[in-house]
Design a protein around this motif. Structure first.
Motif, PDB file in Angstrom:
ATOM      1  N   ILE A 180       0.838  -1.201   0.000  1.00 32.72           N
ATOM      2  CA  ILE A 180       0.000   0.000   0.000  1.00 32.72           C
ATOM      3  C   ILE A 180       0.872   1.249   0.000  1.00 32.72           C
ATOM      4  CG2 ILE A 180      -1.648   1.341   1.370  1.00 32.72           C
ATOM      5  CD1 ILE A 180      -2.866  -1.340   2.292  1.00 32.72           C
ATOM      6  N   ALA A 181       1.975   1.172   0.759  1.00 29.83           N
ATOM      7  CA  ALA A 181       2.905   2.303   0.818  1.00 29.83           C
ATOM      8  C   ALA A 181       3.744   2.431  -0.452  1.00 29.83           C
ATOM      9  CB  ALA A 181       3.827   2.149   2.021  1.00 29.83           C
ATOM     10  N   GLU A 182       3.674   1.419  -1.325  1.00 28.21           N
ATOM     11  CA  GLU A 182       4.466   1.369  -2.554  1.00 28.21           C
ATOM     12  C   GLU A 182       5.962   1.506  -2.262  1.00 28.21           C
ATOM     13  OE1 GLU A 182       2.778   4.385  -5.075  1.00 28.21           O
ATOM     14  OE2 GLU A 182       1.138   3.076  -5.716  1.00 28.21           O
ATOM     15  N   ASP A 183       6.391   0.794  -1.208  1.00 27.38           N
ATOM     16  CA  ASP A 183       7.792   0.807  -0.805  1.00 27.38           C
ATOM     17  C   ASP A 183       8.419  -0.529  -1.201  1.00 27.38           C
ATOM     18  OD1 ASP A 183      10.227   0.502   0.766  1.00 27.38           O
ATOM     19  OD2 ASP A 183       9.564   2.252   1.902  1.00 27.38           O
ATOM     20  N   GLN A 184       9.215  -0.503  -2.242  1.00 21.32           N
ATOM     21  CA  GLN A 184       9.767  -1.726  -2.810  1.00 21.32           C
ATOM     22  C   GLN A 184      10.714  -2.442  -1.839  1.00 21.32           C
ATOM     23  OE1 GLN A 184      12.112  -1.170  -6.365  1.00 21.32           O
ATOM     24  NE2 GLN A 184      11.482  -3.132  -7.218  1.00 21.32           N
ATOM     25  N   ALA A 185      11.549  -1.677  -1.153  1.00 19.78           N
ATOM     26  CA  ALA A 185      12.512  -2.286  -0.240  1.00 19.78           C
ATOM     27  C   ALA A 185      11.804  -2.935   0.949  1.00 19.78           C
ATOM     28  CB  ALA A 185      13.509  -1.243   0.239  1.00 19.78           C
ATOM     29  N   LEU A 186      10.827  -2.236   1.517  1.00 16.63           N
ATOM     30  CA  LEU A 186      10.081  -2.810   2.643  1.00 16.63           C
ATOM     31  C   LEU A 186       9.286  -4.031   2.214  1.00 16.63           C
ATOM     32  CD1 LEU A 186       8.499  -0.054   4.937  1.00 16.63           C
ATOM     33  CD2 LEU A 186       9.980  -1.956   5.599  1.00 16.63           C
ATOM     34  N   THR A 187       8.750  -4.000   1.001  1.00 10.74           N
ATOM     35  CA  THR A 187       8.027  -5.166   0.478  1.00 10.74           C
ATOM     36  C   THR A 187       8.962  -6.368   0.395  1.00 10.74           C
ATOM     37  OG1 THR A 187       6.536  -3.755  -0.804  1.00 10.74           O
ATOM     38  CG2 THR A 187       6.690  -6.057  -1.472  1.00 10.74           C
ATOM     39  N   ALA A 188      10.211  -6.134  -0.021  1.00  6.83           N
ATOM     40  CA  ALA A 188      11.178  -7.224  -0.099  1.00  6.83           C
ATOM     41  C   ALA A 188      11.520  -7.772   1.282  1.00  6.83           C
ATOM     42  CB  ALA A 188      12.446  -6.743  -0.800  1.00  6.83           C
ATOM     43  N   VAL A 189      11.665  -6.868   2.268  1.00  7.69           N
ATOM     44  CA  VAL A 189      11.956  -7.316   3.631  1.00  7.69           C
ATOM     45  C   VAL A 189      10.767  -8.099   4.200  1.00  7.69           C
ATOM     46  CG1 VAL A 189      12.491  -6.562   5.985  1.00  7.69           C
ATOM     47  CG2 VAL A 189      13.583  -5.432   4.041  1.00  7.69           C
ATOM     48  N   ALA A 190       9.555  -7.657   3.875  1.00  8.72           N
ATOM     49  CA  ALA A 190       8.371  -8.404   4.305  1.00  8.72           C
ATOM     50  C   ALA A 190       8.337  -9.784   3.660  1.00  8.72           C
ATOM     51  CB  ALA A 190       7.106  -7.619   3.958  1.00  8.72           C
ATOM     52  N   ALA A 191       8.732  -9.866   2.382  1.00 11.15           N
ATOM     53  CA  ALA A 191       8.793 -11.167   1.704  1.00 11.15           C
ATOM     54  C   ALA A 191       9.799 -12.081   2.391  1.00 11.15           C
ATOM     55  CB  ALA A 191       9.171 -10.968   0.233  1.00 11.15           C
ATOM     56  N   TYR A 192      10.914 -11.518   2.825  1.00 10.64           N
ATOM     57  CA  TYR A 192      11.911 -12.284   3.600  1.00 10.64           C
ATOM     58  C   TYR A 192      11.235 -12.928   4.804  1.00 10.64           C
ATOM     59  CZ  TYR A 192      16.177 -13.020   6.408  1.00 10.64           C
ATOM     60  OH  TYR A 192      17.184 -13.556   7.179  1.00 10.64           O
ATOM     61  N   GLN A 193      10.422 -12.139   5.520  1.00  8.26           N
ATOM     62  CA  GLN A 193       9.753 -12.663   6.710  1.00  8.26           C
ATOM     63  C   GLN A 193       8.670 -13.682   6.366  1.00  8.26           C
ATOM     64  OE1 GLN A 193      12.380 -11.229   9.009  1.00  8.26           O
ATOM     65  NE2 GLN A 193      10.658 -12.349   9.858  1.00  8.26           N
ATOM     66  N   VAL A 194       7.987 -13.483   5.242  1.00  9.47           N
ATOM     67  CA  VAL A 194       7.020 -14.486   4.788  1.00  9.47           C
ATOM     68  C   VAL A 194       7.724 -15.822   4.590  1.00  9.47           C
ATOM     69  CG1 VAL A 194       5.544 -15.196   2.858  1.00  9.47           C
ATOM     70  CG2 VAL A 194       5.391 -12.853   3.754  1.00  9.47           C
ATOM     71  N   ALA A 195       8.889 -15.778   3.952  1.00  8.53           N
ATOM     72  CA  ALA A 195       9.667 -16.999   3.726  1.00  8.53           C
ATOM     73  C   ALA A 195      10.084 -17.639   5.042  1.00  8.53           C
ATOM     74  CB  ALA A 195      10.894 -16.693   2.876  1.00  8.53           C
ATOM     75  N   CYS A 196      10.491 -16.824   6.007  1.00  8.24           N
ATOM     76  CA  CYS A 196      10.879 -17.368   7.316  1.00  8.24           C
ATOM     77  C   CYS A 196       9.703 -18.065   7.989  1.00  8.24           C
ATOM     78  CB  CYS A 196      11.403 -16.246   8.214  1.00  8.24           C
ATOM     79  SG  CYS A 196      13.020 -15.609   7.725  1.00  8.24           S
ATOM     80  N   GLY A 197       8.513 -17.478   7.862  1.00  5.41           N
ATOM     81  CA  GLY A 197       7.333 -18.129   8.430  1.00  5.41           C
ATOM     82  C   GLY A 197       7.023 -19.447   7.739  1.00  5.41           C
ATOM     83  N   LEU A 198       7.083 -19.455   6.402  1.00  2.60           N
ATOM     84  CA  LEU A 198       6.815 -20.679   5.646  1.00  2.60           C
ATOM     85  C   LEU A 198       7.834 -21.769   5.960  1.00  2.60           C
ATOM     86  CD1 LEU A 198       5.917 -19.169   2.149  1.00  2.60           C
ATOM     87  CD2 LEU A 198       4.361 -20.455   3.643  1.00  2.60           C
ATOM     88  N   MET A 199       9.091 -21.393   6.116  1.00  3.90           N
ATOM     89  CA  MET A 199      10.145 -22.364   6.384  1.00  3.90           C
ATOM     90  C   MET A 199       9.897 -23.144   7.667  1.00  3.90           C
ATOM     91  SD  MET A 199      13.380 -19.960   5.418  1.00  3.90           S
ATOM     92  CE  MET A 199      14.610 -20.937   6.275  1.00  3.90           C
ATOM     93  N   ARG A 200       9.211 -22.536   8.591  1.00  6.03           N
ATOM     94  CA  ARG A 200       8.988 -23.168   9.880  1.00  6.03           C
ATOM     95  C   ARG A 200       7.741 -24.025   9.906  1.00  6.03           C
ATOM     96  NH1 ARG A 200      12.157 -19.149  10.056  1.00  6.03           N
ATOM     97  NH2 ARG A 200      13.673 -18.818  11.714  1.00  6.03           N
ATOM     98  N   LEU A 201       7.043 -24.109   8.795  1.00  5.19           N
ATOM     99  CA  LEU A 201       5.845 -24.941   8.701  1.00  5.19           C
ATOM    100  C   LEU A 201       6.174 -26.206   7.904  1.00  5.19           C
ATOM    101  CD1 LEU A 201       3.237 -22.150   7.954  1.00  5.19           C
ATOM    102  CD2 LEU A 201       3.430 -23.481  10.067  1.00  5.19           C
ATOM    103  N   PRO A 202       5.719 -27.352   8.356  1.00  2.00           N
ATOM    104  CA  PRO A 202       6.040 -28.611   7.668  1.00  2.00           C
ATOM    105  C   PRO A 202       5.614 -28.596   6.205  1.00  2.00           C
ATOM    106  CG  PRO A 202       5.032 -29.033   9.808  1.00  2.00           C
ATOM    107  CD  PRO A 202       4.895 -27.555   9.559  1.00  2.00           C
ATOM    108  N   GLY A 203       6.511 -29.016   5.335  1.00  3.68           N
ATOM    109  CA  GLY A 203       6.185 -29.169   3.922  1.00  3.68           C
ATOM    110  C   GLY A 203       6.097 -27.880   3.142  1.00  3.68           C
ATOM    111  N   ARG A 204       6.552 -26.748   3.713  1.00  2.00           N
ATOM    112  CA  ARG A 204       6.402 -25.466   3.017  1.00  2.00           C
ATOM    113  C   ARG A 204       7.743 -24.895   2.563  1.00  2.00           C
ATOM    114  NH1 ARG A 204       1.349 -23.334   4.637  1.00  2.00           N
ATOM    115  NH2 ARG A 204       1.510 -21.961   2.828  1.00  2.00           N
TER     116      ARG A 204
END
Length: 395
Positions: A182-206
């Motif tokens: 929403i903020a149209e902040d490309q760098a913050l969006t990338a950092v958020a994607a990093y955290q999405v990946a960290c969350g997925l990594m901790r779930l079985p089979g993701r």
């Protein structure tokens, strides 16, 4: 076991870690030594391999935690906030953009100093303040308000991942991603994607989904054509480091090395150890992730060798948790390389000295402590049980 079979101790360690399989001529003698049939031995080897590869595929801090390793109670207030979709009251609207920016920075600072309990206590109010700010902001201030909301949710996701709550880590990362877009902040969006990946990594089979998120985010940044400032450099560098750890975990050492080299090039462009967008990205952080990648690849010797050359004093002062994390990784490497519990405990004690909650609350360290306790036989390891007690793992 090594003496009985006439092999090196390291050979048995590699079998236990599923790095190699015993040759057929060893299996009969192994079965005899363990008092099991060959069929039972085959089943045991399969179980070890599945467990080991599951842990490696998950990457940094992401092995399935042992029972009791997580500290979910730390996040009770945060989870209560996240499930209150129609709050009865919001923070006073008199808070300014500067007030909320300071509050968000304070939470990130507490997290990076490994003051997890303090960060968890602050987060619900800070998230409420940032949410309220987006409701009242207009014009040019609206984007700034959503940037702060994204940053607050990124802090929440980091904390949830650190203590082992994968579901909360993924939920807050997703909210961070929405706010950053929403903020149209490309760098913050990338950092958020990093955290999405960290969350997925901790779930079985993701794990595969997590890697897809990281890879696609790296590709988007590379193809965007946006001016490359320190924030975008840091965000892309952080994603490359996570990708390297993932590649190492699935056995692609060459690919992991290439990703680390690419990140090293970005760190050189950045020029020094920085902490843009709270990533801690810089030359030293690249070396820290080289240690993590070696551990995830099962190459304990390489991890320990890199560790002896690592100088964390160059990191920004606030990155206390990052300094302590190195010792958690080296503790895992020491146990993996020789099974030497005393060296592993010494590294955990050093991690505790640098930042106590890095051992007391971090799911990776707590899982390692439980593993060390399970390996104790007749002779105790000096310092281990006292450390486990301080971490709340022993009554």
């Amino acid at each position: 076991m090594a003496d009985l079979l006439g092999v090196e101790r390291s050979t048995v360690v590699r079998w236990e870690n599923a790095e190699t399989d015993p040759q057929p001529w060893h299996r009969t003698r192994i079965a005899s030594a363990l008092g099991v049939t060959l069929e039972q031995l085959d089943d045991m080897l399969v179980d070890v391999s599945v467990a080991a590869h599951r842990g490696q595929a998950m990457g940094d801090d992401t092995r399935s935690p042992a029972s009791g390793a997580t500290r979910p109670e730390l996040l009770d207030s945060l989870r209560a906030f996240l499930t209150t979709y129609l709050p009865t009251h919001l923070p006073e609207p008199s808070l300014t953009l500067l007030d909320v920016r300071r509050a968000v920075g304070r939470v990130h600072s507490r997290y990076q100093r490994a003051s997890y309990t303090s960060a968890a206590r602050l987060l619900p109010d800070v998230l409420g303040q940032a949410t309220n700010l987006t409701s009242n902001a207009a014009g040019m201030h609206r984007s700034s308000a959503f940037r702060l909301l994204a940053a607050a949710y990124i802090a929440a996701s980091k904390l949830a991942a650190k203590v082992g709550d994968a579901d909360t880590a993924l939920l807050t990362a997703d909210r961070a991603s929405t706010a950053a877009r929403i903020a149209e902040d490309q760098a913050l969006t990338a950092v958020a994607a990093y955290q999405v990946a960290c969350g997925l990594m901790r779930l079985p089979g993701r794990a595969a989904e997590a890697e897809h998120v990281v890879r696609s985010s790296i590709e988007r940044l590379a193809a965007s054509g946006s001016p490359v400032g320190p924030d975008l450099l840091s965000a892309r560098g952080a994603l490359l480091l996570l990708a390297a750890v993932m590649a190492a975990g699935r056995g692609s050492a060459k690919e992991a090395s290439q990703l680390l080299q690419e990140a090293e090039g970005l760190a050189a462009m950045l020029g020094a150890d920085r902490n843009r967008l709270w990533t801690g990205f810089g030359p030293t952080n690249v070396v820290i992730h080289a240690v993590s990648a070696a551990v995830r690849a099962g190459n304990a010797g390489q991890a320990l060798e890199i560790g002896t050359l690592l100088d964390t004093s160059r990191l920004p002062a606030v990155l206390v948790g990052r300094r302590a994390q190195v010792h958690v990784d080296l503790a895992a490497a020491a146990l993996m390389s020789s099974g030497d519990r005393s060296v592993s405990v010494l590294h955990l004690l050093e991690a505790e000295r640098v930042a106590a909650e890095m051992v007391h609350a971090n799911v990776q360290a707590r899982t390692l402590l439980l593993e060390l306790l399970a390996k104790e036989r007749r002779v105790g390891t000096p310092g281990l049980r006292a450390l486990a007690e301080r971490a709340g793992l022993l009554a």
